[in-house]
Each structure stands twice: as structure tokens, then as C-alpha cells.
Design an enzyme around this catalytic site. Structure first.
Site, mmCIF file in Angstrom:
data_model
loop_
_atom_site.group_PDB
_atom_site.id
_atom_site.type_symbol
_atom_site.label_atom_id
_atom_site.label_comp_id
_atom_site.label_asym_id
_atom_site.label_seq_id
_atom_site.Cartn_x
_atom_site.Cartn_y
_atom_site.Cartn_z
ATOM 1 N N SER A 34 0.809 -1.227 0.000
ATOM 2 C CA SER A 34 0.000 0.000 0.000
ATOM 3 C C SER A 34 0.842 1.277 0.000
ATOM 4 C CB SER A 34 -0.929 0.014 1.218
ATOM 5 O OG SER A 34 -0.168 0.037 2.421
ATOM 6 N N SER A 103 2.619 -7.253 2.423
ATOM 7 C CA SER A 103 2.267 -6.167 3.337
ATOM 8 C C SER A 103 0.741 -6.011 3.430
ATOM 9 C CB SER A 103 2.961 -4.881 2.856
ATOM 10 O OG SER A 103 2.921 -3.858 3.813
ATOM 11 N N PHE A 104 0.194 -4.899 2.967
ATOM 12 C CA PHE A 104 -1.261 -4.715 2.829
ATOM 13 C C PHE A 104 -1.875 -5.903 2.084
ATOM 14 C CE2 PHE A 104 -3.963 -3.437 -0.790
ATOM 15 C CZ PHE A 104 -5.133 -3.041 -0.143
ATOM 16 N N ASP A 224 13.025 -5.213 8.731
ATOM 17 C CA ASP A 224 11.831 -4.501 8.251
ATOM 18 C C ASP A 224 11.444 -3.413 9.249
ATOM 19 O OD1 ASP A 224 9.297 -3.708 7.356
ATOM 20 O OD2 ASP A 224 8.726 -5.744 6.762
ATOM 21 N N HIS A 252 11.732 -4.254 4.039
ATOM 22 C CA HIS A 252 10.339 -4.569 3.717
ATOM 23 C C HIS A 252 10.166 -5.087 2.286
ATOM 24 C CE1 HIS A 252 6.127 -4.481 4.651
ATOM 25 N NE2 HIS A 252 5.824 -3.603 3.719
#
Length: 273
Positions: A34, A103-104, A224, A252
Site C-alpha cells: 500500500s 504487506s497490505f 523490516d 520490507h
């Protein structure tokens, strides 16, 4: 000159959706993160040529991101994104798919697997959201991004462990992507401060995560600074049929910082009996 971020178009539940469709084999949907200026291509470009040798790679720009249509009045939330993802899978005429969530996208993968278990074969969770955790300084900065080259450069520095991966050219490309008409307006409406509530809103109940039967590969970078690796440890504890792989010297961006090893892990996982 053609734009590599634009692939094909499909109507997914009334949303004109930009996506990439590469290779043949088991349909495998890659769901981006995101970050501001993100697109499926920017997120997964190093994975496309390798994964597509063994599986059919499908990578949509999720509603509100990239080049996918942004209808006025859309409420950006987990229900909306899960519906868009399932509508995308339906529009392609697919019964079951692998899901790979970054992630998102990891939160979206978990929620979709919980709500539509018959549609999901295997899942990969990379630097995933989807469980509750305290808001990090890195995520607060990323979700609170306001367009400037300096802010984009700082954000990319937060994402990558290896600063050599973060060039001014990359920062300029992502900055310019975040300036396209409607992009920042949509982005600013998704995760306004205070932002802890959006972490919680993306989280699935732990008792539901623990019921997931799909085999799961969980991947995280030890350094991260956006989402803590404790998320992935927790997911590993919860999901019965799971395996956890942690990368040292990695932020990340596992799929970019350790692209070769990341892609090999996925292909080995997809090839398991």
C-alpha cells in the site's frame, strides 16, 4: 513509449481493473502493498519473469492503487478490497488460485482465504499485515506520505535495508507516479491519522486465522522497519500448515532485495505435493 505498469484491462465487479497476466500454469494472484505510487508492476517486476516460468502470474492494481479505475465515493476498506479481489478472480473465470500478498496484500490474502476458503489453494504472506501490532514510525510515515521527491526518497530508504537499491531515479519514478491525477486524493483518504485504527481494521480475528487450512509460506525481512517481523512469527504460530522463512539484511522489500531467493522459495513451495 509504452508504459510497463499498464498490462491488460478487465471489468471486475464494475471496476475497470489494470492487471498483468504472464505465463501458464496454476493461476497465482500477486497482491501488492500500500505504499504511495505503488502498482502491481512496481511491486512485482522482478518476480514476473521467474515465477511465470512455472505458474500463471496474475497481478492486479487493487482498487485505489496504480492505474485501476477509482470511482467517486468508494469506501476503501477490507470488505471493499476483498470484494474487488474476488470479483477479479471471477472475471477471469477461475475457481481456485494461489494468493501471494505483500504487506497490505498479506492482510487481503488472509481475509480472502478466511472468507472464501474454497477459492484459495496455497498462500504466501510476505511482510504481511493482517494481525494487530503497534503502529511503527515507518508505516506512519508511509501512510502519511505527502508528495515531494524528498519524502519519497525518505520513504524508500525506510523500505530497503540496502541503500544501494534506492536510487534517485527510482524515487523520482515513484514520486511522479504519486502525482498522477486522483492518486494522492485516493491515498490520503485510505489511512488518515490516527493510523493505529487502520492496522486494526486490516487485521483478521486470530481465531479465524488459526482455522486456515491452506498451506502457507510466510516470509519476512529481519530489518523490516515498516511491519515488524513479529507479525510473521505470530502468523506462523497461528496457521497450522505453515512454514516461516526469515531473511537477514533485508527490509520490507524481500521480493526486490532478495529476488532470486524469494522467487526460488515460491516456486519450490508451489511445486510441493
Amino acid at each position: 513509449m509504452s508504459n510497463p505498469e499498464i498490462g491488460k484491462w478487465i471489468n471486475a465487479g464494475g471496476i475497470n481493473t489494470n492487471y498483468h497476466d504472464v505465463g501458464e500454469g496454476y493461476p497465482t494472484v500477486l497482491i501488492h502493498g500500500s505504499g504511495p505510487g505503488v502498482s502491481a508492476f512496481s511491486n512485482w517486476r522482478l518476480a514476473f519473469p521467474v515465477l511465470s516460468q512455472k505458474v500463471r502470474v496474475l497481478a492486479p492494481d487493487m482498487l485505489g492503487f496504480g492505474y485501476t479505475e477509482r470511482p467517486a465515493g468508494v469506501q476503501y476498506n477490507l470488505d471493499t478490497w476483498v470484494k474487488h479481489l474476488v470479483d477479479f478472480i471471477d472475471a477471469l473465470g477461475l475457481e481456485r488460485v494461489n494468493l501471494v500478498g505483500n504487506s497490505f496484500g498479506g492482510a487481503l490474502t488472509l481475509a480472502t482465504t478466511i472468507r472464501h476458503p474454497a477459492r484459495v489453494n496455497r498462500i504466501v504472506l510476505m511482510g504481511a499485515a493482517g494481525v494487530k501490532f503497534p503502529l511503527t514510525e515507518g508505516l506512519d510515515f508511509a501512510w502519511g506520505y505527502t508528495p515531494s521527491f524528498e519524502n519519497m526518497r525518505k520513504m524508500l530508504d525506510l523500505f530497503a535495508y540496502d541503500r544501494n537499491l534506492v536510487s534517485d531515479d527510482l524515487a523520482r519514478l515513484r514520486y511522479e507516479a504519486s502525482l498522477r491525477e486522483g492518486v494522492q486524493e485516493a491515498y490520503a483518504s485510505m489511512f488518515p491519522a490516527p493510523r493505529q485504527r487502520w492496522i486494526d481494521a486490516l487485521a483478521s480475528p486470530e481465531e479465524d486465522i488459526a482455522k486456515i487450512q491452506a498451506p502457507a509460506l510466510i516470509i519476512h525481512g529481519r530489518e523490516d522497519r515498516i511491519l515488524p517481523y513479529s507479525n510473521s512469527v505470530r502468523l506462523f504460530e497461528l496457521i497450522p500448515n505453515s512454514q516461516l522463512h526469515m531473511f537477514g539484511k533485508c527490509g520490507h522489500w524481500t521480493q526486490i532485495e532478495h529476488a532470486g531467493r524469494f522467487n526460488k522459495l515460491l516456486l519450490d513451495f508451489f511445486g510441493e505435493d
